[in-house]
Design a protein around this motif. Structure first.
Motif, mmCIF file in Angstrom:
data_model
loop_
_atom_site.group_PDB
_atom_site.id
_atom_site.type_symbol
_atom_site.label_atom_id
_atom_site.label_comp_id
_atom_site.label_asym_id
_atom_site.label_seq_id
_atom_site.Cartn_x
_atom_site.Cartn_y
_atom_site.Cartn_z
ATOM 1 N N THR A 249 0.831 -1.209 0.000
ATOM 2 C CA THR A 249 0.000 0.000 0.000
ATOM 3 C C THR A 249 0.860 1.250 0.000
ATOM 4 O OG1 THR A 249 -1.834 -1.100 1.135
ATOM 5 C CG2 THR A 249 -1.735 1.303 1.285
ATOM 6 N N ASN A 250 1.875 1.283 0.871
ATOM 7 C CA ASN A 250 2.748 2.455 0.949
ATOM 8 C C ASN A 250 3.529 2.648 -0.345
ATOM 9 O OD1 ASN A 250 1.999 3.225 3.565
ATOM 10 N ND2 ASN A 250 3.446 1.811 4.498
ATOM 11 N N TRP A 251 3.966 1.543 -0.955
ATOM 12 C CA TRP A 251 4.690 1.652 -2.223
ATOM 13 C C TRP A 251 3.778 2.202 -3.323
ATOM 14 C CZ3 TRP A 251 9.502 1.877 -3.707
ATOM 15 C CH2 TRP A 251 9.775 1.802 -5.075
ATOM 16 N N VAL A 285 -7.361 6.159 0.317
ATOM 17 C CA VAL A 285 -6.070 5.678 0.819
ATOM 18 C C VAL A 285 -5.010 6.768 0.694
ATOM 19 C CG1 VAL A 285 -4.248 3.961 0.517
ATOM 20 C CG2 VAL A 285 -6.640 3.282 0.293
ATOM 21 N N PHE A 286 -4.982 7.465 -0.449
ATOM 22 C CA PHE A 286 -3.992 8.513 -0.667
ATOM 23 C C PHE A 286 -4.121 9.603 0.393
ATOM 24 C CE2 PHE A 286 -1.992 12.194 -2.501
ATOM 25 C CZ PHE A 286 -0.943 11.695 -3.257
ATOM 26 N N LYS A 287 -5.349 10.042 0.656
ATOM 27 C CA LYS A 287 -5.550 11.101 1.646
ATOM 28 C C LYS A 287 -5.169 10.636 3.042
ATOM 29 C CE LYS A 287 -8.755 14.630 3.254
ATOM 30 N NZ LYS A 287 -10.102 15.220 3.144
ATOM 31 N N SER A 288 -5.451 9.375 3.364
ATOM 32 C CA SER A 288 -5.097 8.865 4.695
ATOM 33 C C SER A 288 -3.587 8.821 4.898
ATOM 34 C CB SER A 288 -5.698 7.473 4.909
ATOM 35 O OG SER A 288 -5.021 6.495 4.137
ATOM 36 N N LYS A 289 -2.826 8.633 3.808
ATOM 37 C CA LYS A 289 -1.370 8.543 3.910
ATOM 38 C C LYS A 289 -0.678 9.898 3.783
ATOM 39 C CE LYS A 289 -1.046 3.996 4.122
ATOM 40 N NZ LYS A 289 -0.456 3.294 5.295
ATOM 41 N N THR A 293 -5.995 14.998 -0.934
ATOM 42 C CA THR A 293 -6.479 14.167 -2.034
ATOM 43 C C THR A 293 -5.450 14.215 -3.160
ATOM 44 O OG1 THR A 293 -7.615 15.989 -3.147
ATOM 45 C CG2 THR A 293 -8.874 14.746 -1.470
ATOM 46 N N PRO A 294 -5.459 13.239 -4.072
ATOM 47 C CA PRO A 294 -4.519 13.273 -5.207
ATOM 48 C C PRO A 294 -4.605 14.563 -6.008
ATOM 49 C CG PRO A 294 -5.556 11.121 -5.046
ATOM 50 C CD PRO A 294 -6.251 11.994 -4.058
ATOM 51 N N ALA A 295 -5.812 15.072 -6.239
ATOM 52 C CA ALA A 295 -5.964 16.292 -7.034
ATOM 53 C C ALA A 295 -5.323 17.491 -6.341
ATOM 54 C CB ALA A 295 -7.441 16.568 -7.297
ATOM 55 N N VAL A 296 -5.555 17.624 -5.041
ATOM 56 C CA VAL A 296 -4.965 18.743 -4.290
ATOM 57 C C VAL A 296 -3.446 18.604 -4.250
ATOM 58 C CG1 VAL A 296 -4.792 19.815 -2.007
ATOM 59 C CG2 VAL A 296 -7.036 19.160 -2.928
#
Length: 304
Positions: A249-251, A285-289, A293-296
């Motif tokens: 997940t991290n990768w 998942v992206f925001k939690s890590k 968000t990916p867009a921001v």
């Protein structure tokens, strides 16, 4: 590509060689905490370093000291010399003011730092010790470090077209050989470097890193490297300090960070490229890590 090369490519290793420093005794520097990894290569003379863990390191000609986490430390011609804070030293040098030219024995150092993008740091970097002391030449990798240093000196002594790029490339080669030489000297039995030395765990890392888009499971990874599910899980967690699927997940998120900055594909395509069929799941998942968000995240990087 081997597992370590893929990691370094994704963490975007960059390096800066500051200069060649001739320092006449008495001299000393207090190096403040820095976000970058630092290195000192002793070209001639002698010096002493106070390591972050309290050890005193006496350097000999040809030795290299690497401070992976940029931890505060000191360096001087001996342990009792008065020390100048490093920001004051840098300011004086930039202003062309004389510093440490008292007429004593001269020590010559090459110094610089390594930078890594994409937080949080990869476990490979987090698992490095507070300080690494590579002793003078003997093994193949130490000899390579000697050759790299000689090439650096040639560029620093005779600035030519392209010297800054040449120094950057040489210092990145230096970083790889620091890690290789450290593995020869230390042979760590736990942590991420030991995982790279384990043929089957290293193979699992390579599978996940090369193909994050695959629908990997604990069982499919264990089968691919010829281990039972439970033995693989336990060995991976012991060496990497996280579970295989947590590492995956991290990768994937690290790869997504890279793609968001370098690839014009839309977010749903990037999500698929790193193993998420659902853009909504990828966003969560992206925001939690990363905290965005990916867009921001993409917008913030392009605005810098």
């Amino acid at each position: 590509m081997d597992a370590l090369s893929t990691i370094l490519e994704t963490t975007r290793l960059r390096s800066v060689v500051y200069s060649k420093f001739p320092l006449a005794a008495p001299w000393g520097l207090d190096i403040v905490q820095d976000e970058n990894s630092q290195f000192w290569r002793l070209v001639s003379g002698s010096c002493t370093i106070g390591s972050p863990d309290g050890r005193i390191i006496e350097m000999a000609e040809g030795d290299l000291v690497f401070v992976p986490h940029g931890t505060a430390h000191w360096i001087g011609n001996n342990a009792t010399s008065l020390r100048m804070p490093s920001p004051e030293f840098v300011k004086a040098r930039r202003a062309g003011l004389p510093v440490f030219n008292g007429g004593g024995d001269v020590t010559t150092l090459i110094a610089g730092h390594f930078e890594f993008d994409y937080l949080p740091l990869h476990p490979f970097l987090k698992d490095l010790p507070p300080i690494i002391h590579i002793k003078q030449y003997g093994t193949e990798n130490q000899l390579l470090l000697k050759q790299v240093t000689q090439l650096m000196l040639e560029e620093l002594n005779n600035e030519r077209p392209g010297s800054s790029i040449t120094l950057k490339c040489l210092s990145e080669i230096m970083f790889i050989n620091i890690i290789r030489a450290y593995l020869e000297q230390a042979v760590p039995n736990s942590g991420f470097l030991s995982a790279l030395n384990d043929p089957r765990i290293s193979k699992a890392l390579k599978l996940m890193q090369d193909s994050p888009q695959n629908d990997w499971t604990l069982q499919s990874l264990a089968s691919a490297i010829g281990m039972s599910r439970s033995v693989f899980f336990n060995q991976f967690k012991k060496l990497v300090h996280e579970t295989p699927l947590s590492y995956l997940t991290n990768w994937r998120i690290r790869q997504a960070q890279k793609l968001l900055m370098t690839d014009n594909s839309n977010i749903s395509q990037i999500a698929a490229n790193v193993g998420y069929q659902s853009e909504a799941a990828f966003n969560r998942v992206f925001k939690s890590k990363i905290g965005q968000t990916p867009a921001v995240y993409r917008r913030s990087k392009f605005l810098k």
